[in-house]
Every structure is written in structure tokens, then in C-alpha cells.
Design a protein around this motif. Sequence first.
Motif, PDB file in Angstrom:
ATOM      1  N   ARG A   1       0.927  -1.659   0.154  1.00  0.00           N
ATOM      2  CA  ARG A   1      -0.142  -0.270  -0.108  1.00  0.00           C
ATOM      3  C   ARG A   1       1.047   0.900   0.125  1.00  0.00           C
ATOM      4  O   ARG A   1       0.298   2.390   0.002  1.00  0.00           O
TER       5      ARG A   1
ATOM      6  N   ALA B   1       0.675   5.513  -4.073  1.00  0.00           N
ATOM      7  CA  ALA B   1       0.181   6.685  -4.213  1.00  0.00           C
ATOM      8  C   ALA B   1      -0.386   7.120  -5.453  1.00  0.00           C
ATOM      9  O   ALA B   1       0.713   7.621  -6.673  1.00  0.00           O
TER      10      ALA B   1
ATOM     11  N   ARG C   1      -4.800  11.948 -10.292  1.00  0.00           N
ATOM     12  CA  ARG C   1      -6.340  12.607  -8.731  1.00  0.00           C
ATOM     13  C   ARG C   1      -7.425  13.693  -9.390  1.00  0.00           C
ATOM     14  O   ARG C   1      -8.343  13.695  -9.848  1.00  0.00           O
TER      15      ARG C   1
ATOM     16  N   GLN D   1     -14.381   1.619  -2.867  1.00  0.00           N
ATOM     17  CA  GLN D   1     -13.657   1.198  -1.412  1.00  0.00           C
ATOM     18  C   GLN D   1     -11.828   1.836  -2.481  1.00  0.00           C
ATOM     19  O   GLN D   1     -10.720   3.076  -1.969  1.00  0.00           O
ATOM     20  N   ALA D   2     -10.779   1.177  -3.612  1.00  0.00           N
ATOM     21  CA  ALA D   2      -9.872   1.454  -4.095  1.00  0.00           C
ATOM     22  C   ALA D   2     -10.059   3.224  -4.725  1.00  0.00           C
ATOM     23  O   ALA D   2      -8.436   3.511  -4.463  1.00  0.00           O
TER      24      ALA D   2
ATOM     25  N   ARG E   1      -9.837   5.118  -2.090  1.00  0.00           N
ATOM     26  CA  ARG E   1      -8.144   5.010  -1.625  1.00  0.00           C
ATOM     27  C   ARG E   1      -7.361   5.944  -2.127  1.00  0.00           C
ATOM     28  O   ARG E   1      -6.810   7.208  -1.924  1.00  0.00           O
ATOM     29  N   ALA E   2      -7.308   5.637  -3.896  1.00  0.00           N
ATOM     30  CA  ALA E   2      -6.430   6.535  -4.665  1.00  0.00           C
ATOM     31  C   ALA E   2      -6.687   7.935  -4.633  1.00  0.00           C
ATOM     32  O   ALA E   2      -5.961   8.615  -4.725  1.00  0.00           O
TER      33      ALA E   2
ATOM     34  N   ALA F   1      -8.366  10.028  -2.630  1.00  0.00           N
ATOM     35  CA  ALA F   1      -7.377  10.648  -1.348  1.00  0.00           C
ATOM     36  C   ALA F   1      -6.301  10.813  -1.334  1.00  0.00           C
ATOM     37  O   ALA F   1      -5.476  11.586   0.091  1.00  0.00           O
TER      38      ALA F   1
ATOM     39  N   LEU G   1      -4.654   8.318  -1.024  1.00  0.00           N
ATOM     40  CA  LEU G   1      -3.583   7.268   0.192  1.00  0.00           C
ATOM     41  C   LEU G   1      -3.070   5.726  -0.611  1.00  0.00           C
ATOM     42  O   LEU G   1      -3.642   5.723  -1.842  1.00  0.00           O
TER      43      LEU G   1
ATOM     44  N   VAL H   1      -2.425   2.470  -2.023  1.00  0.00           N
ATOM     45  CA  VAL H   1      -3.306   1.276  -2.445  1.00  0.00           C
ATOM     46  C   VAL H   1      -2.307   0.341  -3.816  1.00  0.00           C
ATOM     47  O   VAL H   1      -1.198   0.455  -3.490  1.00  0.00           O
TER      48      VAL H   1
ATOM     49  N   THR I   1      -4.091  -2.064  -8.151  1.00  0.00           N
ATOM     50  CA  THR I   1      -5.245  -0.998  -8.790  1.00  0.00           C
ATOM     51  C   THR I   1      -4.743   0.784  -8.840  1.00  0.00           C
ATOM     52  O   THR I   1      -4.944   0.988 -10.070  1.00  0.00           O
TER      53      THR I   1
END
Length: 84
Positions: free
Chosen positions: A6, A9, A15, A39-40, A43-44, A46, A48, A50, A54
Motif C-alpha cells: 500500500r 499513491a 487525481r 473503496q480502492a 483511497r486513490a 484521497a 492514500l 493502494v 489498482t
Amino acid sequence: MNDAARDLALSAEERRALHAFIEKFGERALVAELNVSRQALGRALAGLGVRRGTIALVRAGVASPNIREKLKGTEDAGSSRRST
């Protein structure tokens, strides 16, 4: 899951492209287009970490001509509507 999985990012530019797509077409369309879970995607978006898979799916989707054409088409249509 290993924490190292994880550590990846998306960049700020990636983004922004995803946010633009969501603004135009909605989250559901983006999830379907990228073939990732909500959910993935969350997170991406945000920033965060992954999983590598993903990241690969999202980056391929952001670079795909399909998404780029959709975003370009709406920008062109929006500017022509304003001028009339």
C-alpha cells in the motif's frame, strides 16, 4: 496484507483527472470504466496508498483514449454552449 503493498499513491495530476471525470460523468461511471472497487477508487482519490494492481488499472484508465476523449468532448461542448 503486507504494508509495502500500500505504499503506492497516485500523483496530483492523476487525481485531478479522476476528479474531472467524476464531475462530468459520476463516480459509478468511473468505477465501471476503470474496473476498480469504490473503496480502492476512494483511497486513490484521497492520495492514500493502494495496491499495485489498482494503481496500474487507474493509470491505464487515465491514459486511455476513451476517457480522454470523453473529457475533451464535454469541454468542447460546454464552450460551444456558452458562446450561443
